[in-house]
Design a protein around this motif. Structure first.
Motif, short mmCIF file in Angstrom:
data_model
loop_
_atom_site.label_atom_id
_atom_site.label_comp_id
_atom_site.label_asym_id
_atom_site.label_seq_id
_atom_site.Cartn_x
_atom_site.Cartn_y
_atom_site.Cartn_z
N ARG A 92 0.84 -1.21 0.00
CA ARG A 92 0.00 0.00 0.00
C ARG A 92 0.87 1.26 0.00
O ARG A 92 0.56 2.24 -0.67
CB ARG A 92 -0.92 -0.03 1.21
CG ARG A 92 -1.92 1.08 1.23
CD ARG A 92 -2.99 0.85 2.25
NE ARG A 92 -3.93 1.95 2.24
CZ ARG A 92 -5.17 1.85 2.65
NH1 ARG A 92 -5.63 0.71 3.11
NH2 ARG A 92 -5.97 2.90 2.62
N LEU A 93 1.97 1.23 0.75
CA LEU A 93 2.88 2.37 0.80
C LEU A 93 3.61 2.55 -0.54
O LEU A 93 3.89 3.69 -0.93
CB LEU A 93 3.85 2.24 1.96
CG LEU A 93 3.23 2.47 3.33
CD1 LEU A 93 4.17 2.00 4.44
CD2 LEU A 93 2.85 3.93 3.53
N GLU A 94 3.91 1.47 -1.22
CA GLU A 94 4.54 1.60 -2.54
C GLU A 94 3.58 2.26 -3.53
O GLU A 94 3.98 3.13 -4.31
CB GLU A 94 4.97 0.22 -3.07
CG GLU A 94 6.22 -0.30 -2.41
CD GLU A 94 6.74 -1.56 -3.06
OE1 GLU A 94 5.95 -2.29 -3.70
OE2 GLU A 94 7.94 -1.82 -2.94
N VAL A 95 2.31 1.87 -3.48
CA VAL A 95 1.31 2.49 -4.35
C VAL A 95 1.13 3.96 -3.96
O VAL A 95 1.05 4.84 -4.82
CB VAL A 95 -0.04 1.73 -4.28
CG1 VAL A 95 -1.15 2.49 -4.99
CG2 VAL A 95 0.13 0.33 -4.87
N TRP A 96 1.11 4.24 -2.66
CA TRP A 96 1.00 5.62 -2.17
C TRP A 96 2.15 6.47 -2.70
O TRP A 96 1.95 7.61 -3.13
CB TRP A 96 0.98 5.64 -0.64
CG TRP A 96 1.18 7.00 -0.07
CD1 TRP A 96 0.23 7.97 0.10
CD2 TRP A 96 2.42 7.58 0.38
NE1 TRP A 96 0.80 9.11 0.63
CE2 TRP A 96 2.14 8.88 0.81
CE3 TRP A 96 3.72 7.11 0.46
CZ2 TRP A 96 3.13 9.73 1.31
CZ3 TRP A 96 4.70 7.94 0.96
CH2 TRP A 96 4.40 9.23 1.39
N ALA A 97 3.36 5.92 -2.68
CA ALA A 97 4.54 6.66 -3.16
C ALA A 97 4.40 7.00 -4.64
O ALA A 97 4.72 8.11 -5.06
CB ALA A 97 5.82 5.87 -2.89
N ASP A 124 -8.88 7.25 -3.45
CA ASP A 124 -9.42 7.25 -2.09
C ASP A 124 -8.52 6.49 -1.13
O ASP A 124 -8.26 6.92 -0.01
CB ASP A 124 -10.83 6.65 -2.06
CG ASP A 124 -11.85 7.51 -2.78
OD1 ASP A 124 -11.61 8.74 -2.89
OD2 ASP A 124 -12.87 6.97 -3.23
N GLU A 125 -8.01 5.33 -1.58
CA GLU A 125 -7.12 4.54 -0.75
C GLU A 125 -5.80 5.27 -0.50
O GLU A 125 -5.28 5.28 0.61
CB GLU A 125 -6.86 3.19 -1.41
CG GLU A 125 -6.05 2.25 -0.54
CD GLU A 125 -5.94 0.87 -1.16
OE1 GLU A 125 -4.82 0.54 -1.60
OE2 GLU A 125 -6.94 0.15 -1.20
N LEU A 163 -5.31 1.97 9.32
CA LEU A 163 -5.95 1.71 8.04
C LEU A 163 -6.93 0.54 8.07
O LEU A 163 -7.56 0.24 7.06
CB LEU A 163 -4.89 1.47 6.96
CG LEU A 163 -4.00 2.67 6.66
CD1 LEU A 163 -2.82 2.27 5.79
CD2 LEU A 163 -4.81 3.78 6.02
N ARG A 164 -7.04 -0.10 9.22
CA ARG A 164 -7.95 -1.24 9.34
C ARG A 164 -9.38 -0.76 9.17
O ARG A 164 -9.79 0.22 9.78
CB ARG A 164 -7.77 -1.90 10.70
CG ARG A 164 -8.39 -3.27 10.78
CD ARG A 164 -7.98 -3.99 12.04
NE ARG A 164 -6.55 -4.29 11.97
CZ ARG A 164 -5.79 -4.42 13.04
NH1 ARG A 164 -6.28 -4.26 14.24
NH2 ARG A 164 -4.51 -4.71 12.91
N LYS A 165 -10.12 -1.44 8.34
CA LYS A 165 -11.51 -1.07 8.11
C LYS A 165 -12.37 -1.53 9.29
O LYS A 165 -12.16 -2.61 9.84
CB LYS A 165 -12.02 -1.71 6.82
CG LYS A 165 -11.37 -1.14 5.59
CD LYS A 165 -11.99 -1.70 4.35
CE LYS A 165 -11.58 -0.94 3.16
NZ LYS A 165 -10.54 -1.25 2.39
N THR A 166 -13.33 -0.70 9.66
CA THR A 166 -14.25 -1.09 10.73
C THR A 166 -15.22 -2.13 10.18
O THR A 166 -15.65 -2.04 9.02
CB THR A 166 -15.02 0.13 11.26
OG1 THR A 166 -15.69 0.75 10.17
CG2 THR A 166 -14.10 1.13 11.91
N PRO A 167 -15.60 -3.10 11.01
CA PRO A 167 -16.51 -4.14 10.54
C PRO A 167 -17.87 -3.55 10.16
O PRO A 167 -18.37 -2.64 10.81
CB PRO A 167 -16.66 -5.07 11.75
CG PRO A 167 -15.58 -4.68 12.70
CD PRO A 167 -15.17 -3.29 12.37
#
Length: 129
Positions: A10-15, A54-55, A111-115
């Motif tokens: 996710r951090l690689e995509v963010w970069a 968004d992510e 970043l954990r999604k809430t159930p």
């Protein structure tokens, strides 16, 4: 380094998103990145699909919520490289590794999604169709 793989990806995509302008071409959320030359060619070569804005925005906000010096360290590590990050922050490889590990753990929680409302209910194929 005991990184968390899905956070690392996710951090690689963010970069990659960040180097392409982030926030749909807006300015960087961290002023220090506006004057730095960022080299993420390896990410561009690696990534061929679309990037979820968004992510990436959620990842950007989570990085900003990290305590000092974790936010700066993880941003520099993914936008630049290990050697350049160590030199700029004047830290050892061991310290860098520890900070990245801590940042991964904290980002995993942030970043954990809430159930959702269906959490814990038995899902059958019929309810998914």
């Amino acid at each position: 380094m005991a990184r968390i793989e899905h956070i690392h990806l996710r951090l690689e995509v963010w970069a990659l998103w960040k180097t392409s302008g982030g926030t749909l071409g807006g300015t960087s959320s961290l002023a220090m990145w506006q004057t730095e030359q960022v080299d993420c060619k390896s990410f561009r070569d690696l990534m061929s699909g679309t990037i979820n804005d968004d992510e990436c925005e959620a990842t950007d906000q989570a990085i900003l919520k990290l305590p000092d010096p974790l936010g700066e360290t993880v941003a520099m590590y993914y936008l630049f490289d290990s050697c350049r990050t160590r030199d700029k922050l004047r830290i050892s490889a061991s310290t860098l590794s520890q900070r990245i590990d801590q940042a991964h753990k904290q980002l995993d929680v942030l970043l954990r999604k809430t159930p959702g409302p269906d959490a814990g209910k038995l899902q059958t194929w019929a309810t998914k169709v």
